[in-house]
Write an enzyme that holds these catalytic residues in place. Structure first.
Site, PDB file in Angstrom:
ATOM      1  N   ASP A 137      -3.488  -5.739   1.870  1.00  0.00           N
ATOM      2  CA  ASP A 137      -3.259  -4.344   1.493  1.00  0.00           C
ATOM      3  C   ASP A 137      -4.447  -3.513   2.003  1.00  0.00           C
ATOM      4  O   ASP A 137      -4.993  -2.687   1.280  1.00  0.00           O
ATOM      5  CB  ASP A 137      -3.077  -4.186  -0.028  1.00  0.00           C
ATOM      6  CG  ASP A 137      -2.540  -2.799  -0.392  1.00  0.00           C
ATOM      7  OD1 ASP A 137      -2.238  -2.014   0.531  1.00  0.00           O
ATOM      8  OD2 ASP A 137      -2.439  -2.501  -1.599  1.00  0.00           O
TER       9      ASP A 137
ATOM     10  N   HIS B   9       1.506  -7.408  -3.448  1.00  0.00           N
ATOM     11  CA  HIS B   9       0.249  -7.268  -4.215  1.00  0.00           C
ATOM     12  C   HIS B   9       0.435  -7.450  -5.726  1.00  0.00           C
ATOM     13  O   HIS B   9       0.041  -6.600  -6.529  1.00  0.00           O
ATOM     14  CB  HIS B   9      -0.504  -5.987  -3.872  1.00  0.00           C
ATOM     15  CG  HIS B   9       0.253  -4.688  -3.957  1.00  0.00           C
ATOM     16  ND1 HIS B   9       1.052  -4.358  -5.001  1.00  0.00           N
ATOM     17  CD2 HIS B   9       0.275  -3.630  -3.098  1.00  0.00           C
ATOM     18  CE1 HIS B   9       1.554  -3.152  -4.786  1.00  0.00           C
ATOM     19  NE2 HIS B   9       1.095  -2.703  -3.646  1.00  0.00           N
TER      20      HIS B   9
ATOM     21  N   LYS C 236       9.922  -0.990   3.268  1.00  0.00           N
ATOM     22  CA  LYS C 236       9.008  -0.973   2.128  1.00  0.00           C
ATOM     23  C   LYS C 236       9.475   0.047   1.105  1.00  0.00           C
ATOM     24  O   LYS C 236       9.738   1.203   1.446  1.00  0.00           O
ATOM     25  CB  LYS C 236       7.587  -0.616   2.597  1.00  0.00           C
ATOM     26  CG  LYS C 236       6.596  -0.316   1.473  1.00  0.00           C
ATOM     27  CD  LYS C 236       6.223  -1.546   0.667  1.00  0.00           C
ATOM     28  CE  LYS C 236       5.303  -1.242  -0.516  1.00  0.00           C
ATOM     29  NZ  LYS C 236       3.960  -0.800  -0.199  1.00  0.00           N
TER      30      LYS C 236
ATOM     31  N   GLY D 264      -7.436   2.017  -3.254  1.00  0.00           N
ATOM     32  CA  GLY D 264      -7.446   1.035  -2.165  1.00  0.00           C
ATOM     33  C   GLY D 264      -8.729   1.036  -1.370  1.00  0.00           C
ATOM     34  O   GLY D 264      -9.524   1.975  -1.446  1.00  0.00           O
TER      35      GLY D 264
ATOM     36  N   HIS E  23       0.879  -6.887   5.051  1.00  0.00           N
ATOM     37  CA  HIS E  23       0.710  -5.647   4.282  1.00  0.00           C
ATOM     38  C   HIS E  23      -0.609  -4.976   4.644  1.00  0.00           C
ATOM     39  O   HIS E  23      -1.657  -5.281   4.072  1.00  0.00           O
ATOM     40  CB  HIS E  23       0.769  -5.931   2.771  1.00  0.00           C
ATOM     41  CG  HIS E  23       0.771  -4.695   1.931  1.00  0.00           C
ATOM     42  ND1 HIS E  23       1.377  -4.648   0.698  1.00  0.00           N
ATOM     43  CD2 HIS E  23       0.255  -3.454   2.129  1.00  0.00           C
ATOM     44  CE1 HIS E  23       1.235  -3.430   0.179  1.00  0.00           C
ATOM     45  NE2 HIS E  23       0.545  -2.696   1.031  1.00  0.00           N
TER      46      HIS E  23
ATOM     47  N   HIS F 283     -10.013   4.360   3.410  1.00  0.00           N
ATOM     48  CA  HIS F 283     -10.256   5.770   3.092  1.00  0.00           C
ATOM     49  C   HIS F 283     -11.704   6.068   3.458  1.00  0.00           C
ATOM     50  O   HIS F 283     -12.521   5.146   3.570  1.00  0.00           O
ATOM     51  CB  HIS F 283     -10.090   6.027   1.587  1.00  0.00           C
ATOM     52  CG  HIS F 283      -8.720   5.785   1.083  1.00  0.00           C
ATOM     53  ND1 HIS F 283      -7.654   6.595   1.380  1.00  0.00           N
ATOM     54  CD2 HIS F 283      -8.215   4.786   0.301  1.00  0.00           C
ATOM     55  CE1 HIS F 283      -6.560   6.124   0.798  1.00  0.00           C
ATOM     56  NE2 HIS F 283      -6.866   5.025   0.145  1.00  0.00           N
TER      57      HIS F 283
ATOM     58  N   HIS G 126       6.662  -2.495  -3.915  1.00  0.00           N
ATOM     59  CA  HIS G 126       5.461  -2.302  -4.728  1.00  0.00           C
ATOM     60  C   HIS G 126       5.978  -2.256  -6.167  1.00  0.00           C
ATOM     61  O   HIS G 126       6.574  -1.265  -6.575  1.00  0.00           O
ATOM     62  CB  HIS G 126       4.794  -0.976  -4.326  1.00  0.00           C
ATOM     63  CG  HIS G 126       3.669  -0.539  -5.219  1.00  0.00           C
ATOM     64  ND1 HIS G 126       2.617   0.219  -4.761  1.00  0.00           N
ATOM     65  CD2 HIS G 126       3.422  -0.737  -6.535  1.00  0.00           C
ATOM     66  CE1 HIS G 126       1.774   0.469  -5.766  1.00  0.00           C
ATOM     67  NE2 HIS G 126       2.254  -0.100  -6.855  1.00  0.00           N
TER      68      HIS G 126
ATOM     69  N   ARG H 185      -2.728   3.683   8.896  1.00  0.00           N
ATOM     70  CA  ARG H 185      -2.907   5.150   8.780  1.00  0.00           C
ATOM     71  C   ARG H 185      -2.437   5.880  10.052  1.00  0.00           C
ATOM     72  O   ARG H 185      -1.294   6.022  10.278  1.00  0.00           O
ATOM     73  CB  ARG H 185      -4.371   5.497   8.461  1.00  0.00           C
ATOM     74  CG  ARG H 185      -4.917   4.768   7.227  1.00  0.00           C
ATOM     75  CD  ARG H 185      -4.270   5.202   5.955  1.00  0.00           C
ATOM     76  NE  ARG H 185      -4.962   4.685   4.781  1.00  0.00           N
ATOM     77  CZ  ARG H 185      -4.353   4.413   3.626  1.00  0.00           C
ATOM     78  NH1 ARG H 185      -3.062   4.587   3.501  1.00  0.00           N
ATOM     79  NH2 ARG H 185      -5.035   3.958   2.600  1.00  0.00           N
TER      80      ARG H 185
ATOM     81  N   ASN I 179       3.857   4.680   4.574  1.00  0.00           N
ATOM     82  CA  ASN I 179       3.495   5.856   3.760  1.00  0.00           C
ATOM     83  C   ASN I 179       2.414   6.676   4.446  1.00  0.00           C
ATOM     84  O   ASN I 179       1.336   6.913   3.925  1.00  0.00           O
ATOM     85  CB  ASN I 179       3.052   5.451   2.347  1.00  0.00           C
ATOM     86  CG  ASN I 179       1.853   4.529   2.338  1.00  0.00           C
ATOM     87  OD1 ASN I 179       1.601   3.822   3.303  1.00  0.00           O
ATOM     88  ND2 ASN I 179       1.092   4.551   1.261  1.00  0.00           N
TER      89      ASN I 179
HETATM   90 ZN   LIG Z   1      -0.351  -0.939   0.322  1.00  0.00          ZN
END
Ligand SMILES: [Zn+2]
Length: 414
Positions: A278, A210, A141, A295, A57, A282, A171, A61, A91
């Site tokens: 996870d 998670h 996912k 995150g 996981h 950022h 999730h 990006r 995502n």
């Molecule tokens: Zn994640």
């Protein structure tokens, strides 16, 4: 190639010479009798050769979010953290939930990665985007909103995953419980129960990622005893009583101290079987806005933190290898190639120095996100080198493999 030193084998820690050929472990000998031209010698106090870690996981990006991280910097962070295989989340912007985008993502990953990788596919908006995705992606996912995709699409997708025996990661967080940004533990419990029910109904392989609260696991297993789970270092070590403020924003959120302790107990005993980071990079500025992103990066801190918990007697090395290598390898269906140091498996190794202590300094991260909730923590156990298919990808602080060395594990024999 030969790598020698104290190695963590299934039968225990032994002083060995490991003979590697074409990326595979050919032979393991209990003495140093094998000789060759290329020898990596890790004999020495405190040094231990572990199987390469497998993190199922992470968020690499890239695409429109490449200012946060890209496949090169993200897999470099993995290499520096002792992780030989990462599995990337869909995502992204744009999302990876069409076959064309999945193939494009695979191209971008394959020309930039320094460790091996797998890809998750996002829930597509049409069943016509399902056919054959499992040839490129290792699993699917589901984000919380994906469960509200509508009965028709959902049953098409879940039936497909069941039929092809696809690893399906959730999730678990019911959006109906989220109010004014508050995400109570009940949101996770409720979602875990719903997911377990879907698993039983359709028969696909369901996994809760998670997990932050043991009640979610207990409730889900009452319905589906075979449902698997993972948790992350931050839920095991940080509570919302000590770590407050926008920087610590993460989804699911950090929990109170008693919940954290119970989770650590479940993790130590293998009730929560796997560990993931996870890894969610950022920009530091994005973490401190009025509405901060959730995150933080985790690939370069996970293993040192786990080894520190070993030093403190909270975890064992067995448990660390099980949770961060063997079990995730099995979950993604690659236990024939990954998860142990054994003849016939890929020559993926993580060399650690258990006697080395240092302070976590995010300015040294290979990740673009040069911040961490663990900044300043004193850790015991340092990643010295990471090998992927017999090639050192990280050694003594430097990335030693070329960009593009990493391969989609779906293209390796399984
Ligand atoms: Zn994640």
């Amino acid at each position: 190639m030969i790598i020698r030193g104290k190695a963590y084998l299934k039968e225990g820690v032994k002083e060995v010479s490991i003979h590697v050929e074409d990326g595979f472990i050919r032979d393991i000998r209990l003495n140093h009798s094998i000789s060759g031209d290329e020898v990596y010698d890790y004999t020495g106090k405190g040094l231990l050769i572990l199987p390469g870690m497998v993190d199922i996981h992470v968020h690499m990006r890239d695409f429109d979010y490449s200012y946060k991280e890209d496949f090169y910097t993200g897999t470099s962070a993995a290499a520096a953290g002792g992780v030989a295989v990462v599995v990337d989340m869909p995502n992204t912007k744009p999302r990876v939930n069409t076959l064309r985008m999945l193939w494009y993502r695979d191209c971008v990953a394959s020309i930039n990665s320094v460790v091996d990788y797998g890809l998750y596919y996002g829930v597509p908006s049409s069943p016509s985007e399902l056919e054959g995705y499992e040839e490129t992606a290792i699993g699917m996912k589901f984000f919380p909103e994906d469960l509200e995709a509508g009965e028709d699409l959902l049953s098409n997708v879940l039936r497909y995953n069941a039929e092809k025996d696809i690893f399906t990661v959730f999730h678990p967080e019911d959006p109906g419980f989220v109010k004014n940004g508050f995400r109570p533990p009940e949101a996770e419990v409720k979602a875990a129960v719903d997911i377990a029910r879907l698993g039983v109904k359709y028969g696909f392989r369901a996994h809760l990622t998670h997990v932050s609260n043991i009640e979610s696991i207990d409730a889900a297993r009452k319905i589906d005893p075979s449902i698997s789970s993972d948790t992350c270092p931050h839920y095991l070590t940080l509570s919302n009583e000590l770590y407050r403020g926008s920087y610590y924003r993460v989804y699911p959120p950090l929990r109170p101290e008693d919940m954290r302790r119970n989770l650590l107990r479940y993790f130590a005993s293998g009730h929560v079987e796997a560990l993931t980071t996870d890894h969610a990079p950022h920009e530091a500025e994005e973490k401190l806005r009025e509405t901060p992103w959730g995150g933080f990066p985790g690939l370069e801190t996970a293993l040192p933190i786990l080894l520190t918990l070993c030093k403190k007697g909270v975890l064992t090395i067995d448990r660390v290898v099980e949770a961060y290598s063997r079990c995730p390898a099995k979950l993604i269906g690659f236990d024939k190639l990954l998860g142990d140091i054994e003849a016939g498996k890929l020559a993926n190794f993580t060399v650690v120095d258990l006697d080395s202590s240092y302070k976590i300094d995010p300015s040294n991260f290979h990740s673009k996100a040069k911040h961490s909730p663990f900044e300043g923590w004193e850790v015991h156990g340092k990643v010295v080198a990471t090998f992927v298919r017999g090639v050192p990808v990280y050694m003594d602080g430097e990335i030693t493999a070329p960009r593009g060395y990493g391969e989609n594990i779906m293209r390796l024999w399984r």
